[in-house]
Design a protein around this motif. Structure first.
Motif, PDB file in Angstrom:
ATOM      1  N   PRO A 191       0.912  -1.176  -0.111  1.00 28.74           N
ATOM      2  CA  PRO A 191      -0.127  -0.018   0.073  1.00 28.74           C
ATOM      3  C   PRO A 191       1.005   1.293   0.077  1.00 28.74           C
ATOM      4  CG  PRO A 191       0.015  -0.993   2.218  1.00 28.74           C
ATOM      5  CD  PRO A 191       0.525  -2.034   1.289  1.00 28.74           C
ATOM      6  N   VAL A 192       0.290   2.306  -0.560  1.00 31.36           N
ATOM      7  CA  VAL A 192       1.083   3.643  -0.650  1.00 31.36           C
ATOM      8  C   VAL A 192       1.013   4.563   0.540  1.00 31.36           C
ATOM      9  CG1 VAL A 192       1.123   3.729  -3.127  1.00 31.36           C
ATOM     10  CG2 VAL A 192      -0.861   4.839  -1.640  1.00 31.36           C
ATOM     11  N   ALA A 193      -0.310   4.194   1.443  1.00 30.68           N
ATOM     12  CA  ALA A 193      -0.662   4.979   2.689  1.00 30.68           C
ATOM     13  C   ALA A 193      -1.355   4.150   3.417  1.00 30.68           C
ATOM     14  CB  ALA A 193      -1.081   6.239   2.353  1.00 30.68           C
ATOM     15  N   ILE A 194      -1.552   4.752   4.761  1.00 32.56           N
ATOM     16  CA  ILE A 194      -2.483   4.021   5.633  1.00 32.56           C
ATOM     17  C   ILE A 194      -4.044   4.084   5.072  1.00 32.56           C
ATOM     18  CG2 ILE A 194      -3.533   3.952   8.078  1.00 32.56           C
ATOM     19  CD1 ILE A 194      -0.689   4.794   8.946  1.00 32.56           C
ATOM     20  N   VAL A 199      -2.318   9.678   1.366  1.00 32.94           N
ATOM     21  CA  VAL A 199      -1.949   9.722  -0.168  1.00 32.94           C
ATOM     22  C   VAL A 199      -1.336  11.282  -0.461  1.00 32.94           C
ATOM     23  CG1 VAL A 199      -2.139   9.344  -2.490  1.00 32.94           C
ATOM     24  CG2 VAL A 199      -3.260   8.185  -0.552  1.00 32.94           C
ATOM     25  N   ASP A 200      -0.211  11.549  -0.863  1.00 37.00           N
ATOM     26  CA  ASP A 200       0.102  12.635  -1.113  1.00 37.00           C
ATOM     27  C   ASP A 200      -0.539  13.140  -2.381  1.00 37.00           C
ATOM     28  OD1 ASP A 200       2.237  12.530  -3.593  1.00 37.00           O
ATOM     29  OD2 ASP A 200       2.557  11.138  -2.406  1.00 37.00           O
ATOM     30  N   THR A 241      -4.663   1.903  -0.635  1.00 35.90           N
ATOM     31  CA  THR A 241      -4.522   2.394   0.831  1.00 35.90           C
ATOM     32  C   THR A 241      -4.829   1.233   1.747  1.00 35.90           C
ATOM     33  OG1 THR A 241      -6.616   3.475   1.063  1.00 35.90           O
ATOM     34  CG2 THR A 241      -4.800   4.695   0.300  1.00 35.90           C
ATOM     35  N   LEU A 242      -3.875   0.984   2.814  1.00 33.48           N
ATOM     36  CA  LEU A 242      -3.997  -0.195   3.810  1.00 33.48           C
ATOM     37  C   LEU A 242      -5.306  -0.394   4.369  1.00 33.48           C
ATOM     38  CD1 LEU A 242      -2.582  -2.427   5.201  1.00 33.48           C
ATOM     39  CD2 LEU A 242      -1.755  -0.860   6.859  1.00 33.48           C
ATOM     40  N   ALA A 270       0.704   3.638  11.890  1.00 32.21           N
ATOM     41  CA  ALA A 270       2.075   3.774  11.287  1.00 32.21           C
ATOM     42  C   ALA A 270       2.528   2.268  10.659  1.00 32.21           C
ATOM     43  CB  ALA A 270       3.411   4.469  12.009  1.00 32.21           C
ATOM     44  N   PHE A 271       3.237   2.570   9.325  1.00 27.24           N
ATOM     45  CA  PHE A 271       4.009   1.316   8.844  1.00 27.24           C
ATOM     46  C   PHE A 271       5.146   1.843   8.191  1.00 27.24           C
ATOM     47  CE2 PHE A 271       1.133   2.033   4.977  1.00 27.24           C
ATOM     48  CZ  PHE A 271       1.949   1.766   3.952  1.00 27.24           C
TER      49      PHE A 271
END
Length: 278
Positions: A191-194, A199-200, A241-242, A270-271
Motif C-alpha cells: 500500500p502507498v499509505a494507511i 496519499v500525497d 491504501t492499507l 504507522a507502517f
C-alpha cells in the motif's frame, strides 16, 4: 630477527577481526608480531579496499526488522553487499543483525546517526569499511526506519528480502497476531499509505489526470469526465491504501473491518515497508 607467528596468534586475530587466515598471518608478519599494529594494518587494508569499491553497486544484502521486547517500538535496516553469495552467508547475516540490534537499542533519528554509533569499539561507518576489506565487496547500510506505537509488530519476508513494521493503536490481547497478518498484507500488497488522507497530492493529481485521459479516450462526454474520474480515484484508494484494501486472508472484510473485529477501534497508526534494492 623475524618474530615467530604462532597459529594461535593468527586464530586470535581472525576471531577479533573476521579477516581471512592468510590476511591475519600477513598482518602479524608486517606488524612484527604486534597484535594492535596487526589490527590497524587490517583496518587500513579495509579502508583501501573500500575506497577502491566506492563506485561499485551494492544491491544485494539483507533486510532485518525487529521490535523491542515491550513491543513499543521497532526498526528495519537494509544492509547491502554486492552479491547474493555474500548475502546468504551466515556471518554476513550475523553482522547485519548486530547493526539492527544496535539500532533497536539506541533508536537513532537518522541513518547518519546510526552510522555514527559505536559498535564493538568503533563507529558503524568504520565497521562497514572494515567489513568491506574483510569480505572484498562494498558493504553499506542504505535504509533505516523507526516506528513507535502502542504495539509494534516486525515481520521479515522471503529470506531477508523484505521487512515490515506495523504500528497499532492498542496492545490488547490478540493485537500482536492481527498485526502480523497486517504486516503480511503490507508485504504482499504494497500500500502507498494507511488511508486516503495519507496519499500525497502529487499522487492524487497523477491518478486523476490518468483517469481523465482514459475516460476521454473512451469517448465519454466532457461533463461526465470529472464524475467518472472521481469514481476511479476511489477505486485507487480501495486498492492502494492499507485500511481500505481487501484483507488477503478474508476478502469479505477490509483491513479496517478486520482490525475492528479483533479489538473495537483498533487501527494502524504507522507502517514501514523496506524491500531489498527498491
Amino acid at each position: 630477527m623475524s618474530v615467530q607467528i604462532s597459529a594461535s596468534d593468527v586464530n586470535k586475530l581472525r576471531q577479533q577481526t573476521g579477516a581471512g587466515m592468510m590476511d591475519c598471518k600477513k598482518a602479524l608478519v608486517e606488524a612484527n608480531g604486534d597484535f594492535e599494529a596487526a589490527v590497524d594494518y587490517l583496518r587500513k587494508k579495509g579502508a583501501k579496499v573500500a575506497a577502491s569499491r566506492q563506485d561499485r553497486e551494492s544491491n544485494e544484502g539483507v533486510i532485518i526488522a525487529k521490535a523491542t521486547a515491550d513491543g513499543k517500538s521497532g526498526i528495519v535496516v537494509e544492509v547491502n553487499c554486492e552479491t547474493d553469495f555474500v548475502a546468504k552467508n551466515a556471518d554476513f547475516v550475523a553482522f547485519a543483525e548486530k547493526i539492527a540490534d544496535l539500532a533497536l537499542a539506541s533508536q537513532p533519528a537518522t541513518i547518519e546517526d546510526l552510522k555514527g554509533l559505536e559498535l564493538e569499539g568503533r563507529k558503524v561507518a568504520e565497521y562497514l569499511i572494515e567489513q568491506t576489506g574483510v569480505i572484498g565487496e562494498k558493504i553499506d547500510v542504505s535504509k533505516y526506519e523507526l516506528v513507535s506505537a502502542d504495539k509494534v509488530v516486525a515481520y521479515i519476508h522471503g529470506n531477508y528480502r523484505l521487512g515490515v513494521l506495523v504500528g497499532l493503536s492498542s496492545d490488547a490481547a490478540g493485537v500482536e497476531e492481527a498485526g502480523r497478518d497486517v504486516a503480511m498484507q503490507i508485504a504482499a500488497m504494497n500500500p502507498v499509505a494507511i488511508d486516503k488522507d495519507g496519499v500525497d497530492s502529487k499522487t492524487i493529481e497523477r491518478e486523476l489526470e490518468i483517469a481523465k485521459e482514459q475516460i476521454r479516450a473512451e469517448g465519454k462526454p466532457e461533463e461526465m469526465v470529472e464524475k467518472i474520474a472521481s469514481g476511479k480515484l476511489n477505486k485507487f484508494y480501495k486498492e492502494n491504501t492499507l485500511l481500505n484494501q481487501e484483507f488477503v486472508k478474508d476478502s469479505s472484510k477490509s483491513i479496517a473491518q478486520f482490525l475492528d473485529s479483533v479489538n473495537k477501534g483498533l487501527t494502524v497508526t504507522a507502517f514501514k515497508r523496506v524491500q531489498l534494492g527498491a
